[in-house]
Design a protein around this motif. Sequence first.
Motif, PDB file in Angstrom:
ATOM      1  N   UNK A 236      38.106 -53.868  23.051  1.00  0.00           N
ATOM      2  CA  UNK A 236      36.963 -54.400  23.778  1.00  0.00           C
ATOM      3  C   UNK A 236      37.124 -54.073  25.262  1.00  0.00           C
ATOM      4  N   UNK A 237      36.252 -53.232  25.824  1.00  0.00           N
ATOM      5  CA  UNK A 237      36.434 -52.814  27.214  1.00  0.00           C
ATOM      6  C   UNK A 237      35.838 -53.771  28.233  1.00  0.00           C
ATOM      7  N   UNK A 238      35.109 -54.806  27.775  1.00  0.00           N
ATOM      8  CA  UNK A 238      34.352 -55.634  28.722  1.00  0.00           C
ATOM      9  C   UNK A 238      35.211 -56.443  29.690  1.00  0.00           C
ATOM     10  N   UNK A 239      36.418 -56.884  29.323  1.00  0.00           N
ATOM     11  CA  UNK A 239      37.248 -57.512  30.366  1.00  0.00           C
ATOM     12  C   UNK A 239      37.470 -56.586  31.562  1.00  0.00           C
ATOM     13  N   UNK A 240      37.712 -55.303  31.286  1.00  0.00           N
ATOM     14  CA  UNK A 240      37.883 -54.340  32.367  1.00  0.00           C
ATOM     15  C   UNK A 240      36.561 -54.068  33.072  1.00  0.00           C
ATOM     16  N   UNK A 241      35.454 -54.029  32.314  1.00  0.00           N
ATOM     17  CA  UNK A 241      34.127 -53.823  32.911  1.00  0.00           C
ATOM     18  C   UNK A 241      33.836 -54.916  33.931  1.00  0.00           C
ATOM     19  N   UNK A 242      34.053 -56.189  33.536  1.00  0.00           N
ATOM     20  CA  UNK A 242      33.759 -57.295  34.452  1.00  0.00           C
ATOM     21  C   UNK A 242      34.678 -57.266  35.663  1.00  0.00           C
ATOM     22  N   UNK A 243      35.945 -56.889  35.446  1.00  0.00           N
ATOM     23  CA  UNK A 243      36.881 -56.780  36.568  1.00  0.00           C
ATOM     24  C   UNK A 243      36.383 -55.754  37.586  1.00  0.00           C
ATOM     25  N   UNK A 244      35.978 -54.586  37.099  1.00  0.00           N
ATOM     26  CA  UNK A 244      35.504 -53.518  37.994  1.00  0.00           C
ATOM     27  C   UNK A 244      34.215 -53.911  38.698  1.00  0.00           C
ATOM     28  N   UNK A 245      33.314 -54.594  37.974  1.00  0.00           N
ATOM     29  CA  UNK A 245      32.057 -55.029  38.584  1.00  0.00           C
ATOM     30  C   UNK A 245      32.323 -56.042  39.698  1.00  0.00           C
ATOM     31  N   UNK A 246      33.171 -57.016  39.404  1.00  0.00           N
ATOM     32  CA  UNK A 246      33.418 -58.087  40.366  1.00  0.00           C
ATOM     33  C   UNK A 246      34.189 -57.609  41.588  1.00  0.00           C
ATOM     34  N   UNK A 247      35.226 -56.801  41.347  1.00  0.00           N
ATOM     35  CA  UNK A 247      36.133 -56.449  42.433  1.00  0.00           C
ATOM     36  C   UNK A 247      35.736 -55.175  43.176  1.00  0.00           C
ATOM     37  N   UNK A 248      35.095 -54.224  42.484  1.00  0.00           N
ATOM     38  CA  UNK A 248      34.768 -52.933  43.101  1.00  0.00           C
ATOM     39  C   UNK A 248      33.277 -52.749  43.354  1.00  0.00           C
ATOM     40  N   UNK A 249      32.430 -53.138  42.383  1.00  0.00           N
ATOM     41  CA  UNK A 249      30.992 -52.875  42.506  1.00  0.00           C
ATOM     42  C   UNK A 249      30.352 -53.673  43.636  1.00  0.00           C
ATOM     43  N   UNK A 250      30.788 -54.911  43.840  1.00  0.00           N
ATOM     44  CA  UNK A 250      30.169 -55.742  44.871  1.00  0.00           C
ATOM     45  C   UNK A 250      30.403 -55.173  46.275  1.00  0.00           C
ATOM     46  N   UNK A 251      31.641 -54.826  46.650  1.00  0.00           N
ATOM     47  CA  UNK A 251      31.815 -54.177  47.969  1.00  0.00           C
ATOM     48  C   UNK A 251      31.050 -52.858  48.074  1.00  0.00           C
ATOM     49  N   UNK A 252      31.041 -52.054  46.999  1.00  0.00           N
ATOM     50  CA  UNK A 252      30.334 -50.770  47.025  1.00  0.00           C
ATOM     51  C   UNK A 252      28.832 -50.971  47.184  1.00  0.00           C
ATOM     52  N   UNK A 253      28.293 -52.039  46.580  1.00  0.00           N
ATOM     53  CA  UNK A 253      26.858 -52.327  46.680  1.00  0.00           C
ATOM     54  C   UNK A 253      26.436 -52.487  48.129  1.00  0.00           C
ATOM     55  N   UNK A 254      27.271 -53.148  48.925  1.00  0.00           N
ATOM     56  CA  UNK A 254      26.880 -53.440  50.298  1.00  0.00           C
ATOM     57  C   UNK A 254      27.274 -52.343  51.284  1.00  0.00           C
ATOM     58  N   UNK A 255      28.360 -51.627  51.026  1.00  0.00           N
ATOM     59  CA  UNK A 255      28.712 -50.521  51.920  1.00  0.00           C
ATOM     60  C   UNK A 255      27.858 -49.291  51.650  1.00  0.00           C
ATOM     61  N   UNK A 256      27.342 -49.169  50.416  1.00  0.00           N
ATOM     62  CA  UNK A 256      26.497 -48.034  50.001  1.00  0.00           C
ATOM     63  C   UNK A 256      27.201 -46.703  50.253  1.00  0.00           C
ATOM     64  N   UNK A 257      28.490 -46.681  50.034  1.00  0.00           N
ATOM     65  CA  UNK A 257      29.259 -45.450  50.246  1.00  0.00           C
ATOM     66  C   UNK A 257      30.454 -45.424  49.301  1.00  0.00           C
ATOM     67  N   UNK A 258      30.456 -44.448  48.384  1.00  0.00           N
ATOM     68  CA  UNK A 258      31.602 -44.279  47.490  1.00  0.00           C
ATOM     69  C   UNK A 258      32.861 -43.956  48.284  1.00  0.00           C
ATOM     70  N   UNK A 259      32.677 -43.187  49.375  1.00  0.00           N
ATOM     71  CA  UNK A 259      33.826 -42.822  50.201  1.00  0.00           C
ATOM     72  C   UNK A 259      34.439 -44.048  50.861  1.00  0.00           C
ATOM     73  N   UNK A 260      33.585 -44.942  51.369  1.00  0.00           N
ATOM     74  CA  UNK A 260      34.092 -46.143  52.036  1.00  0.00           C
ATOM     75  C   UNK A 260      34.780 -47.082  51.056  1.00  0.00           C
ATOM     76  N   UNK A 261      34.437 -46.986  49.768  1.00  0.00           N
ATOM     77  CA  UNK A 261      35.022 -47.888  48.772  1.00  0.00           C
ATOM     78  C   UNK A 261      36.338 -47.369  48.193  1.00  0.00           C
ATOM     79  N   UNK A 262      36.749 -46.160  48.580  1.00  0.00           N
ATOM     80  CA  UNK A 262      37.998 -45.592  48.062  1.00  0.00           C
ATOM     81  C   UNK A 262      39.203 -46.488  48.350  1.00  0.00           C
TER      82      UNK A 262
END
Length: 411
Positions: A236-262
Amino acid sequence: MLEFFKQLSLIKRIVIGIIVGGILGVFLPQWSFIAILGSLFVGALKGIAPLLVFVLIMSSVSKHQAETQTFIKPIISLYLFTTLLAATVAVLASYIFPLTISLQEVSGSQEAPKALIDVLTTILNNIVQNPLQAMIDGNYLGVLFWSALIGFALRTRKNSVKEVIDEFSQAITGVVQLVIAMAPFGIAGLVFDSVASTGLSGLAQYGRLLLLLVGTMLVVDLIIYPLVAFVIIRQNPYPLVWFCLKESAIPAFFTRSSAANIPINMMLAKRLGLTKESYSISLPLGATINMGGAAITISIMTLATVHTLGIAVPFSLTLMLCVLSALAACGASGIAGGSLLLIPLACSLFGISNDIAMQVVGVGFIIGVVQDSVETAVNSSNDLFFTAIGEFSDLRKRGEKINLKERLAEK
């Protein structure tokens, strides 16, 4: 109050920053100085990220031993396959929900690639760009290329030299962690600027198009990608999906830059216990070629233009659009709005003039307040997701057991 704030996790601090920034944007939009916090935060991330990537890769390659496990091949394969898959889903969504858009005159002129060969030529030229200029421009292909070459050259040097480089990379990592600690204040500034300057009123006339774009990205991110991961790791990959959404997607949403989220993804990969020799290369590379969200934007915006102009499209041409969108997305820059200027390239497949295509780009910038934020969140969080899945799949093939729940429970 300060002690309570310091005891909160980073993600909870960011949520507080989002709420405070939104409230200030609604009730005190004249306080424009608050927006400076956002620009400083994004600027600091963009400034330190190329140097971080350069020293980490150089250090990792210089210390690499022949018997050390790396997982780059499966990770890159996942990047390319899922970007093509995202483009295919976007084409299907455009046929199920055909939309038209109101094209208006777009002031000013912007350059866009005229053919696929232009994109490929740009990518190859970026690879061999001057390494110092590559770091200044945030050109991660060039940074990867030169840091890897220098790392290989350092493998024959004395261990004392390698230790100095490793210590330097640790120091840069410490600087990055300090910058990331300022994320709640930076994101508060970004939210304030968005709410105070644009709000959501400008999105009303393009609501259906925005809904299709965001809806397709969510389907790909929450259904298609996890399905691919399940087939690969048989868990079941969803534990990892939620981890990535919570920890990585939220900062990326507001910076709007994949480079800045590295830098954030680097920190999260370390928390997941991933192999440094792999993620120090795959994450900056993912910010360049793992562009499923960009492929969705290019495909849907192009087919919306096709439907608006009443162009009959044969099935064979839509298949070509899937491939072209995926390839073009790999050439999109990891900055806000980076995918929009590749729309004319896809439009040229249907004989649509550059003047009309650039009007579509203008529409993209109008809805980009939300569209580009979601696109970046999808792209950047899945850099981390597929880096983890690629490593876990390779370990599974070698007979090693990976329990996602246990691994995430430790973090």
